[in-house]
Write a protein that holds these residues in place. Structure first.
Motif, short mmCIF file in Angstrom:
data_model
loop_
_atom_site.label_atom_id
_atom_site.label_comp_id
_atom_site.label_asym_id
_atom_site.label_seq_id
_atom_site.Cartn_x
_atom_site.Cartn_y
_atom_site.Cartn_z
N ALA A 72 0.00 9.31 2.61
CA ALA A 72 -1.34 8.49 3.43
C ALA A 72 -0.67 7.11 3.76
CB ALA A 72 -2.53 8.75 2.70
N GLY A 73 0.16 6.59 2.92
CA GLY A 73 0.58 5.28 3.24
C GLY A 73 -0.65 4.27 2.47
N LEU A 74 -1.38 4.88 1.65
CA LEU A 74 -2.35 3.92 0.56
C LEU A 74 -1.45 3.37 -0.41
CD1 LEU A 74 -5.26 6.40 0.96
CD2 LEU A 74 -5.14 4.30 2.21
N GLU A 75 -0.31 3.87 -0.59
CA GLU A 75 0.45 3.22 -1.69
C GLU A 75 1.95 3.11 -0.98
OE1 GLU A 75 -0.26 2.43 -4.49
OE2 GLU A 75 -2.16 3.24 -5.18
N GLN A 76 2.72 2.09 -1.55
CA GLN A 76 4.15 2.14 -1.22
C GLN A 76 4.97 2.47 -2.14
OE1 GLN A 76 5.65 -0.86 1.26
NE2 GLN A 76 3.57 -1.99 1.66
#
Ligand SMILES: Nc1ncnc2c1ncn2[C@@H]1O[C@H](COP(=O)(O)OP(=O)(O)O)[C@@H](O)[C@H]1O
Ligand SMILES: [Mg+2]
Length: 389
Positions: A72-76
């Motif tokens: 989702a791009g909420l964590e890298q």
């Protein structure tokens, strides 16, 4: 599953179009990394083919949510690469990170993420008013009303979101996600707050919406029944790694490790001390209950002797017969005593002790087998596999 097998599988699927391709993803929540760094996700690679329903399955803490949040791009992630629809949305080496709102996804979190201060219709219409492809005018409300009708919420548009039941909130979360017109739906244990009956009903509904809308789904659950019932492909995870990627039937029939065999359904697992080539192209594996013949293998593969590992046989694949007084057990038969017999309606579940090892057996409910009775066990060789670990 070994890395090379995962790679071979990924290559196979390159002929289809993939909505998501994940390569070598690792994620640590620690600030700096060294030799002892703990990885929540520890080097996983998999594809999600377009239009498929793919599930990440594994016990709590194995890294499912972390994986989904990286997608989702909420964590890298710390290492690795994520492609979506042919575009690289994350690449640790090149420091590329496309922001969540720029990715072609919609996420349905476990808690639904519904806004209590908004009416049902405004919750549903939110991604059309604020998302990647913003729209204006009366057709926004019209489109939201149509979607609410499709998910079974017709007539509830002007209620406050808090006036919905758990199942209705779940449907609203789904409607809202679909109205963003995502390429991929990401769902994190979306049914876990519902009671068992509703859960079973909604999992069928969810699957049919996914097919109807032709959206790709990446689904997360720790519930193996849910994963088997809903998925085209299941990715079994354990301690941040991928154990096996397969269709549900294959996972059940041909688990590749004792972890998968034990996690999917129930299995008798006997540690192997020594193995030699056996009759019928199989392996004769020496275990605590004696030598067991294993001839089950996945199509196109051989059963081969090696060091250690486990014999795996499901309870329904162990035959039982009364111990005919005096007759010694034949090859691949094991004398035992019924320790417990549980009537489960459609079947009788036995625990039989043989050579001091408990063996679980599932047999016809009509049989009268009682604790204390002496019986003979026979694992069906064609349903008995020899697992490497
Ligand atoms: N924000 C966080 N900070 C530190 N550790 C975390 C964080 N989120 C998850 N973890 C750890 O990462 C591991 C994987 O967690 P998670 O991805 O939530 O697993 P799952 O969804 O399979 O239950 C666990 O050991 C968890 O404690
Ligand atoms: Mg989780």
């Amino acid at each position: 599953m070994t890395e090379t097998m995962v790679e071979a599988m990924n290559k196979d699927q390159d002929t289809t179009t993939n909505s998501i391709v994940i390569t070598g993803l690792r994620k640590s929540y620690e600030k700096s990394s060294n030799a002892d760094t703990a990885y929540a996700v520890d080097g996983i690679s998999f594809d999600v083919p377009k239009g498929q329903f793919v599930t990440l399955l594994g016990p709590s803490g194995c890294g499912k949510t972390t994986t989904l949040r990286c997608v989702a791009g909420l964590e890298q992630a710390t290492e690795g690469r994520i492609e979506m629809g042919g575009e690289v949305v994350f690449d640790a080496a090149r420091k590329r990170h496309v922001r969540p709102e720029e990715r072609p996804i919609a996420m349905v979190p476990q808690s639904y993420g519904i806004w209590p201060h908004m009416r049902v219709i405004d919750n549903a219409a939110f991604p059309m008013r604020h998302g990647r492809n913003r729209r204006k005018g009366p057709e926004v409300r019209q489109r939201a009303l149509e979607m609410l009708e499709q998910v079974g919420l017709a007539g509830l548009a002007d209620r406050w979101a808090t006036q919905l039941s758990g199942g209705q909130q779940q449907r609203l979360a789904l409607a809202r996600a679909l109205l963003g017109n995502p390429e991929v739906l990401l769902l994190d244990e979306p049914l876990s707050n519902l009671d068992a009956k509703l859960r079973a009903k909604l999992r069928q509904e969810l699957r049919s919406f996914q097919e109807q809308f032709g959206v790709t789904a990446l689904y997360v659950t720790h519930d193996q029944a849910e994963a088997l019932a809903m998925s085209d492909t299941v990715i079994v995870m354990n301690q941040g790694r991928v154990e096996q990627i397969d269709r549900p039937e294959r996972l059940y029939d041909h688990p590749r490790s004792s972890f998968v065999a034990d996690f999917i359904g129930s299995a008798n697992l006997f540690p192997v001390r020594d193995a030699t080539a056996g009759p019928a192209g199989g392996v004769l594996a020496k275990t605590d209950i004696g030598p067991i013949l294993c001839t089950r293998s996945a199509p196109g593969e051989d059963v081969r002797p090696h060091d250690g590992g486990f014999v795996c046989v499901r309870p329904e694949d162990v035959e039982v017969r009364p111990d005919d007084a005096g007759a010694p057990p034949a090859d691949n038969e094991f004398a035992g005593v019924v320790e417990s017999a549980e009537f489960l309606g459609d079947r009788l579940e036995l625990v039989v002790r043989t050579a001091n090892v408990p063996v679980t057996v599932s047999t016809r409910a009509s049989r009268s087998l009682r604790p204390g009775q002496e019986i003979v066990l026979r694992p069906a060789p064609a349903a008995t596999s020899y697992l490497a670990r």
